[in-house]
Structures are given as C-alpha cells and as structure tokens.
Design an enzyme around this catalytic site. Structure first.
Site, PDB file in Angstrom:
ATOM      1  N   CYS A 299       9.494   1.888   3.411  1.00 57.12           N
ATOM      2  CA  CYS A 299      10.408   0.786   3.737  1.00 57.12           C
ATOM      3  C   CYS A 299      11.824   1.304   3.913  1.00 57.12           C
ATOM      4  O   CYS A 299      12.678   0.601   4.433  1.00 57.12           O
ATOM      5  CB  CYS A 299      10.377  -0.263   2.645  1.00 57.12           C
TER       6      CYS A 299
ATOM      7  N   LYS B 141      -1.151  -7.099  -9.137  1.00 59.90           N
ATOM      8  CA  LYS B 141      -2.121  -7.228  -8.037  1.00 59.90           C
ATOM      9  C   LYS B 141      -1.705  -6.169  -7.025  1.00 59.90           C
ATOM     10  O   LYS B 141      -0.848  -6.397  -6.177  1.00 59.90           O
ATOM     11  CB  LYS B 141      -2.038  -8.632  -7.435  1.00 59.90           C
TER      12      LYS B 141
ATOM     13  N   GLU C   7       9.190  -4.004  13.148  1.00 58.44           N
ATOM     14  CA  GLU C   7       8.989  -2.922  12.179  1.00 58.44           C
ATOM     15  C   GLU C   7       7.686  -2.223  12.572  1.00 58.44           C
ATOM     16  O   GLU C   7       6.618  -2.846  12.555  1.00 58.44           O
ATOM     17  CB  GLU C   7       8.867  -3.472  10.756  1.00 58.44           C
TER      18      GLU C   7
ATOM     19  N   GLU D 186      -4.980  -3.716  -1.982  1.00 65.25           N
ATOM     20  CA  GLU D 186      -6.421  -3.455  -1.982  1.00 65.25           C
ATOM     21  C   GLU D 186      -6.764  -2.212  -1.167  1.00 65.25           C
ATOM     22  O   GLU D 186      -7.895  -1.740  -1.186  1.00 65.25           O
ATOM     23  CB  GLU D 186      -7.195  -4.683  -1.473  1.00 65.25           C
TER      24      GLU D 186
ATOM     25  N   PHE E 276       0.818  -1.222   0.000  1.00 59.13           N
ATOM     26  CA  PHE E 276       0.000   0.000   0.000  1.00 59.13           C
ATOM     27  C   PHE E 276       0.850   1.270   0.000  1.00 59.13           C
ATOM     28  O   PHE E 276       0.385   2.330  -0.392  1.00 59.13           O
ATOM     29  CB  PHE E 276      -0.952   0.003   1.217  1.00 59.13           C
TER      30      PHE E 276
ATOM     31  N   SER F 228       5.418  -6.853   3.340  1.00 58.60           N
ATOM     32  CA  SER F 228       5.986  -7.149   4.653  1.00 58.60           C
ATOM     33  C   SER F 228       6.757  -8.477   4.626  1.00 58.60           C
ATOM     34  O   SER F 228       6.514  -9.329   3.767  1.00 58.60           O
ATOM     35  CB  SER F 228       4.859  -7.222   5.685  1.00 58.60           C
TER      36      SER F 228
HETATM   37  P1  NAD Z   1       1.618  -6.574   3.040  1.00 57.78           P
HETATM   38  O1  NAD Z   1       2.680  -7.611   3.086  1.00 57.78           O
HETATM   39  O2  NAD Z   1       0.514  -6.627   4.021  1.00 57.78           O
HETATM   40  O3  NAD Z   1       0.893  -6.603   1.594  1.00 57.78           O
HETATM   41  C1  NAD Z   1       1.637  -6.578   0.410  1.00 57.78           C
HETATM   42  C2  NAD Z   1       0.819  -7.261  -0.683  1.00 57.78           C
HETATM   43  O4  NAD Z   1       0.605  -8.623  -0.321  1.00 57.78           O
HETATM   44  C3  NAD Z   1      -0.545  -6.639  -0.899  1.00 57.78           C
HETATM   45  O5  NAD Z   1      -0.804  -6.618  -2.289  1.00 57.78           O
HETATM   46  C4  NAD Z   1      -1.487  -7.589  -0.180  1.00 57.78           C
HETATM   47  O6  NAD Z   1      -2.763  -7.644  -0.740  1.00 57.78           O
HETATM   48  C5  NAD Z   1      -0.782  -8.921  -0.314  1.00 57.78           C
HETATM   49  N1  NAD Z   1      -1.043  -9.818   0.818  1.00 57.78           N
HETATM   50  C6  NAD Z   1      -1.311  -9.452   2.103  1.00 57.78           C
HETATM   51  N2  NAD Z   1      -1.486 -10.545   2.869  1.00 57.78           N
HETATM   52  C7  NAD Z   1      -1.317 -11.622   2.062  1.00 57.78           C
HETATM   53  C8  NAD Z   1      -1.359 -13.024   2.278  1.00 57.78           C
HETATM   54  N3  NAD Z   1      -1.613 -13.544   3.484  1.00 57.78           N
HETATM   55  N4  NAD Z   1      -1.137 -13.845   1.237  1.00 57.78           N
HETATM   56  C9  NAD Z   1      -0.865 -13.335   0.026  1.00 57.78           C
HETATM   57  N5  NAD Z   1      -0.807 -12.003  -0.245  1.00 57.78           N
HETATM   58  C10 NAD Z   1      -1.028 -11.157   0.759  1.00 57.78           C
HETATM   59  O7  NAD Z   1       2.359  -5.164   3.059  1.00 57.78           O
HETATM   60  P2  NAD Z   1       1.709  -3.710   3.154  1.00 57.78           P
HETATM   61  O8  NAD Z   1       1.168  -3.508   4.522  1.00 57.78           O
HETATM   62  O9  NAD Z   1       0.834  -3.446   1.996  1.00 57.78           O
HETATM   63  O10 NAD Z   1       3.023  -2.805   2.962  1.00 57.78           O
HETATM   64  C11 NAD Z   1       3.877  -2.425   3.998  1.00 57.78           C
HETATM   65  C12 NAD Z   1       5.051  -3.375   4.105  1.00 57.78           C
HETATM   66  O11 NAD Z   1       5.758  -3.417   2.874  1.00 57.78           O
HETATM   67  C13 NAD Z   1       6.074  -2.950   5.135  1.00 57.78           C
HETATM   68  O12 NAD Z   1       6.517  -4.085   5.822  1.00 57.78           O
HETATM   69  C14 NAD Z   1       7.196  -2.352   4.306  1.00 57.78           C
HETATM   70  O13 NAD Z   1       8.476  -2.371   4.902  1.00 57.78           O
HETATM   71  C15 NAD Z   1       7.157  -3.220   3.114  1.00 57.78           C
HETATM   72  N6  NAD Z   1       7.777  -2.582   1.964  1.00 57.78           N
HETATM   73  C16 NAD Z   1       9.005  -3.025   1.590  1.00 57.78           C
HETATM   74  C17 NAD Z   1       9.633  -2.425   0.521  1.00 57.78           C
HETATM   75  C18 NAD Z   1      10.978  -2.884   0.091  1.00 57.78           C
HETATM   76  O14 NAD Z   1      11.413  -2.430  -0.936  1.00 57.78           O
HETATM   77  N7  NAD Z   1      11.646  -3.769   0.793  1.00 57.78           N
HETATM   78  C19 NAD Z   1       9.016  -1.351  -0.148  1.00 57.78           C
HETATM   79  C20 NAD Z   1       7.760  -0.933   0.267  1.00 57.78           C
HETATM   80  C21 NAD Z   1       7.145  -1.558   1.342  1.00 57.78           C
END
Ligand code: NAD
Length: 495
Positions: free
Chosen positions: A281, A173, A380, A176, A149, A226
C-alpha cells in the site's frame, strides 16, 4: 491437503461451516492447502469465547500484560525465520522482504511492551476545593481486526500488539489468501503466556466479516484492505454503533524535482515501485518527473530494470516474486494493455520477460508519458507497473497529488530543503517522505493516509492505536470530612 483451522479458545478449531477456500503457493501456482471459511454462527461462538476472556484479561495488571508482550516479542524475534518462510510460501514475496515485514511488525510489539506508560492518565489535584479530577483509559472489550493479503504478519501485528496490551481480547480475520501466518502468531501468543481466548483467529470471507460487523459484542473494528471494502466496513460498522478505523488503497506519487540526485531517485523508484512486486500500500506507483530531469530519469530507471532478479521468493537470490493469484496477475497485465491503448509509452513490458513457469509472475513494467485521465493513473494497480507522469513545475506536481482520490503516502526527491519543507506543508497525504520513498512511520508514530486511503479519524498503531483500542474515563472525586456536606441544587462550581 493441509487444512488451515481457526484458533478459538487457545486451540485449533476445524470449523463446521463446510465451506473452504484454496490456498496457493504463488511461485508454483499450485494449491498447497485449504482454509476453513467461518459461518456467522462460528464467528459468534468465537466472539462469545473472546468476550469471557476479555473480562478476565482486563483485570490482569499492567506489569503482567507487559510481561506477556515481552515474552511474545522474544518468541517472535527468535522464530521470525520460520514465519518469513510461511509468508513467502503463501504470499510469494521474497524471503528478505517477508523478514522485513516481520521486523517492522516486531517494532509494534516492542512499542506495546511499554503499555504501563502508554496507559497513564492525568491527575489534577484541587480542581475545586477538596476535589480532584483524573483521567484513565480502559480497554474496550472484544475488538476485531480484518486484514489484507499483502502483509499477512505485519498488519495483524500493527493491531493485535496494541489491542492486547491495552487489555482487550482481539479477534483476527486474516486474508483467506495467506492465512497461515495468523495461526503461527496465535501459537506464539499462547506460548508467551497469553490466556486462552484473548487472541482468536477466524478465517473467512464476506460472511465472516459481516458477522463480525453485526455482532454486538465486538466493540471496535480495525480494517486494512482495498478502498471499496474499507468504505463498506466503515459505513456498516459505524451503522452498528462500533468504533471503526478502515485503511484503504493507495496511489502513491514520488515527485522528482530537477535538482534531485538522479541515481538515488532512480534507485528509490525501483525499490519502491517493484519491491514486493508492487503489492504494497506504500508502493510508489507514479513517478512525477518535474522539468528536464524526465528523460535522464526514465533512462536511469529503465536501465536498472533488467537487473531485477525475478523468481521464487524462497530462493534467496530472488529480488521480486510472483503476484498473489493468477487472476490478479492477469488484471495487472491488463493495465499494461490499457496503458498502451490509451497512449502511454511502454518503456518496459513485464509480459514479455522470460518468466519462471507455473507461478503467477509478471515482470517489471515501466510506462512513460502517462496522463491523469488514463486508467493506469486513476486506478490502484497493485502490481509491478510504474507510471511516469511528466510535468513542468513543482506546482503542477503538487496539484496532481492533491487532486488524486487517494492520500496514503507520497515522497519528494530534491536537494532543496526549502522545496521539501514546502511540499510537506502543501501536500494532502498522511505520510510524506523526503528523499525516502516508502515512508512507513516507525512504531512510536502512527500509520494512516488521508482521503480515500482512510475512513475514520484515528491512524493505525502508535499513539493513535492506543487511543483507538481504549476509551477515556474522567473521575471527579471528593473525600469530605464527615459532617461537612450540604445540599446544593446549583450547577457544580470550581471557584
Ligand atoms: P481486500 O479489501 O480485498 O481484503 C481485505 C480484507 O477484507 C480481507 O480479509 C478480505 O477477506 C476481506 N474482504 C474482502 N471482500 C470483502 C467484502 N466484500 N466484505 C467484507 N470483507 C471483505 O484487500 P486485499 O486484496 O487483501 O489487499 C490489498 C489492498 O489492501 C490494496 O488495495 C492495498 O492498497 C490495501 N492495503 C492498504 C494498506 C493501508 O495501510 N492503507 C495496507 C495494506 C494494504
């Protein structure tokens, strides 16, 4: 209520799953739309369309692909203001920050316009007598991106520009929680002349992601999010035989040596700790104060906090917007409580600020005397909570970074070139800043962390991105004169 649809075959597709999720404006706390959540069957149907498009798109000449990228670049640059408004409305970050993420995403598009150069192979004449050997790189077919997000425009652009330029069909994808930016990009791709089906958006949650992972026609998956989900995506995707790069969470340390320029270090800590309300991040979440700079540094950071203007990101005077959801705001606020209970000194408590009503706001929080065993240090937080850990020596500071589970970005603030160079040599993190607090690499390098911040072996975008979205082929070729061939059952020799 606005309904945010999928984008399949070059058009909006309302979806048939019957499942939807609410989309909020985090600045008001009000629901502004609903987004369709794709079923596995819908994902499979979208991938089938993408597969047909991929077969055609890979036949497009490099100059044709490059021309589409140039058009897309022009459209994106011209309409970045509109996209920034969309990002702000659904994510909450301030407009200038939304414009900033789009500008960085645009760099990836600019990089990808050079695809004819980037796809070049190599050629060795006369590898054996009359035999030439050359390497080429080819697209994979249908590739997918699953994005977080916190950068609803930039992270999809990290992936799709390179993937599409390389001749793949890309299925996105998006998160959401703020799905509209993806649809905006889809329309721009179409306007830029990209054939239908080469860029697809399927909205959804775990069900859609699992369908992407299981679909045999999706050859590679690029993920950012994450760490627990990154690990899941990597393990599941590779178990299905896919190529996977999965970037995870972070806990970025900023080391401040005693000789650092105090004001520059304090300004950097504020910018990198509280920009985008800490939902980056590459945000700095831990300041490691080495030696006697700790007191003046904490004082300088604390003195700057009241100047941060918190408000609706759509108001150009706001510097820090809300968090993504009420639930996340409450989770982050819980860490302030936990830090205090575990013995950290709460220098500034974001909960006690006079915050705009309605939205998911939390003020800037500063915790001092944090130790590595506290949850505010180990977890985090992903919010506007900056921790200060005090250490006596450079060696202790580096050990902290290297012992940490994550290894995304880190930075050192010092006037000593030798110390900075030693840090670059010593530190176990993928991206390092020297007097630069958010060292997100430019598009012609690649972005990626170490340890629990990345699963897989290629980093995102830049040269690694080209590598990830293509595969190599080596051709060994002979054009013998008629009548000169003979049978030889021995292993081919070159001398
Ligand atoms: P998230 O892991 O909750 O979601 C990321 C994606 O995975 C979304 O599209 C979501 O719909 C999907 N998803 C969520 N739960 C899932 C599951 N159980 N099974 C399959 N898919 C699933 O992350 P977020 O809250 O959207 O974003 C924040 C996180 O992203 C933070 O931890 C941040 O550090 C990380 N991030 C990392 C980088 C990097 O480059 N390393 C960059 C941006 C964000």
């Amino acid at each position: 209520m606005d309904h945010i649809a999928h984008w399949i075959g070059g058009a909006e597709s309302t979806g048939t799953s019957g499942r939807v999720a609410p989309v909020f404006n985090p600045a008001t706390g009000r629901q502004i739309a609903e987004v369709g959540l794709a079923s596995a069957a819908e994902v499979d149907a979208a991938v089938a369309v993408a597969k047909e498009a991929a077969a055609q798109w890979r036949t497009a000449s490099l100059s044709k692909r490059s021309a589409v990228l140039f058009s897309f670049r022009e459209l994106l640059a011209a309409r970045s203001g509109e996209l920034a408004e969309i990002v702000t409305r659904e994510h909450g970050k301030v407009l200038a920050d939304a414009a900033g993420e789009i500008a960085r995403g645009l760099e990836n598009v600019e990089f990808a316009t050079g695809i004819p150069n980037l796809m070049k192979g190599s050629f060795s004449e006369q590898a054996a007598t009359g035999v030439d050997v050359y390497s080429i790189r080819q697209p994979l077919g249908v590739v997918a991106g699953v994005t977080p997000f916190n950068f609803p425009a930039m992270v999809p652009l990290w992936m799709c520009a390179t993937a599409i330029a390389a001749g793949n069909a890309f299925v996105l994808k998006p998160s959401e929680k703020d799905p509209s930016a993806a649809l905006f990009l889809a329309r721009l791709w179409k306007e830029a002349g990209l054939p239908d089906g080469v860029f697809t958006v399927v909205h959804g949650d775990k069900e859609a992601v699992d369908a992407i992972l299981a679909n045999p026609d999706v050859v590679a998956v690029s993920f950012v999010g994450s760490t627990p989900i990154a690990k899941y995506i990597y393990e599941t995707g590779t178990a299905y035989g896919k190529r996977v790069q999965a970037l995870g969470g972070a806990k970025n340390h900023m080391i401040v040596l005693p000789d650092a320029e105090l004001d520059a270090a304090a300004d950097a800590a504020i910018s990198a700790g509280y920009g985008a309300a800490g939902e980056r991040c590459m945000a700095i979440s831990v300041v490691v104060a080495v030696g006697d700079i700790a007191d003046p540094l904490v004082e300088a950071i604390a003195a700057r906090l009241p100047t941060i203007k918190i408000g609706d990101g759509a108001d150009p005077s706001s510097e820090m917007g809300p968090l993504i959801s009420a639930q996340h705001r409450d989770r982050v606020a819980g860490y302030i409580e936990a830090g205090a209970a575990e013995g950290a000194t709460v220098v500034a408590d974001g909960r006690s600020e006079d915050l705009p009503g309605g939205g998911f706001f939390l003020g800037a929080t500063l915790l001092d005397n944090v130790t590595p065993s506290m949850t505010v240090y180990t977890d985090e937080i992903f919010g506007p909570v900056l921790s200060v850990v005090r250490v006596d020596t450079y060696a202790e500071a580096v050990r902290l970074v290297n012992d940490n589970e994550y290894g995304n970005g880190t930075a050192i603030f010092t006037r000593d070139g030798g110390a900075a160079r030693q840090f670059q040599f010593d530190v176990n993190a993928g991206m390092v800043g020297v007097n630069v607090p958010i060292p997100v690499p430019v598009a012609y390098y690649s972005f990626g962390g170490w340890k629990a911040s990345l699963f897989g072996d290629t980093h995102m975008y830049g040269p690694d991105g080209i590598h990830f979205f293509t595969r190599g082929k080596v051709v060994t070729s002979r054009w013998p004169d008629p009548g000169t061939s003979s049978i030889d059952l021995g292993f081919p020799q070159t001398r």
